[in-house]
Design an enzyme around this catalytic site. Sequence first.
Site, PDB file in Angstrom:
ATOM      1  N   TYR A 133     -74.531 -12.237 -23.479  1.00  0.00           N
ATOM      2  CA  TYR A 133     -73.548 -11.647 -22.562  1.00  0.00           C
ATOM      3  C   TYR A 133     -72.570 -10.701 -23.257  1.00  0.00           C
ATOM      4  CZ  TYR A 133     -75.139 -15.402 -19.507  1.00  0.00           C
ATOM      5  OH  TYR A 133     -75.905 -16.247 -18.748  1.00  0.00           O
ATOM      6  N   HIS A 190     -69.459  -7.838 -17.211  1.00  0.00           N
ATOM      7  CA  HIS A 190     -68.616  -9.003 -16.907  1.00  0.00           C
ATOM      8  C   HIS A 190     -67.772  -9.420 -18.117  1.00  0.00           C
ATOM      9  CE1 HIS A 190     -67.860 -11.366 -13.454  1.00  0.00           C
ATOM     10  NE2 HIS A 190     -68.625 -12.411 -13.693  1.00  0.00           N
ATOM     11  N   TYR A 242     -67.729 -20.438 -19.384  1.00  0.00           N
ATOM     12  CA  TYR A 242     -68.410 -19.503 -18.499  1.00  0.00           C
ATOM     13  C   TYR A 242     -67.421 -19.110 -17.404  1.00  0.00           C
ATOM     14  CZ  TYR A 242     -72.710 -20.245 -21.015  1.00  0.00           C
ATOM     15  OH  TYR A 242     -73.635 -20.308 -22.017  1.00  0.00           O
ATOM     16  N   ASN A 248     -67.164 -18.876 -14.162  1.00  0.00           N
ATOM     17  CA  ASN A 248     -66.818 -19.619 -12.947  1.00  0.00           C
ATOM     18  C   ASN A 248     -65.890 -20.809 -13.172  1.00  0.00           C
ATOM     19  OD1 ASN A 248     -68.617 -17.778 -11.962  1.00  0.00           O
ATOM     20  ND2 ASN A 248     -70.062 -19.270 -11.177  1.00  0.00           N
ATOM     21  N   ASN A 297     -65.216 -14.530  -9.520  1.00  0.00           N
ATOM     22  CA  ASN A 297     -65.291 -15.983  -9.699  1.00  0.00           C
ATOM     23  C   ASN A 297     -64.364 -16.518 -10.784  1.00  0.00           C
ATOM     24  OD1 ASN A 297     -67.080 -16.461  -7.605  1.00  0.00           O
ATOM     25  ND2 ASN A 297     -68.848 -16.009  -8.880  1.00  0.00           N
TER      26      ASN A 297
END
EC number: 3.1.1.29
Length: 185
Positions: A14, A19, A65, A67, A113
């Site tokens: 990632y 993001h 993460y 969320n 989120n």
Amino acid sequence: MMLIIGLGNPGKEYEHTRHNIGFIALENIAKQYETSFSVKKKFHCEIAESTNNGQKLIFVKPTTYMNLSGKSVIAVKTYYNIPLEKIFVIHDDIDLELGKIKFKTGGGNGGHNGLKSIDGIIGNNYHRIRIGVGRPQNSQDVADYVLNNFSKTEYVIAEQAIDKITDNFNLILENKLEEFKSKMV
């Protein structure tokens, strides 16, 4: 004392995604205060600390993460007893054109989120530095889009936005929030 949080997802896969622009920006800002990140399991994050003109700066990259970012934020906020007005969250925003920056206090989560998680735990009256990553150009799923890497051209634009934030971050430290906001336009 000030808490600066960059939102993103942990893991190499990632690292350069849209993001994770919050992580990327936070790392860039922290670098100018000559600090480095280390894992703090009890806070569910990577954390770096520094001082500037007697003010303690706490830089946080949640390892939960996106969320579940609120879990890390509340752990650090509670431990250091940091009020909401001293919390700054840096994150991606698909509703802003790539490279555009907006600074605001409070408000909705825009479907993000990470912000939903934070808002659900500490409320929404903290500061946000929103960095535009744009929307998918075709019928690509938004989740897939933000979890994909920037193209080389896009990354150059994203880096320019990050540099603008970093170059003006001292205004936040001096509590010149309106001036910082005006420089982000």
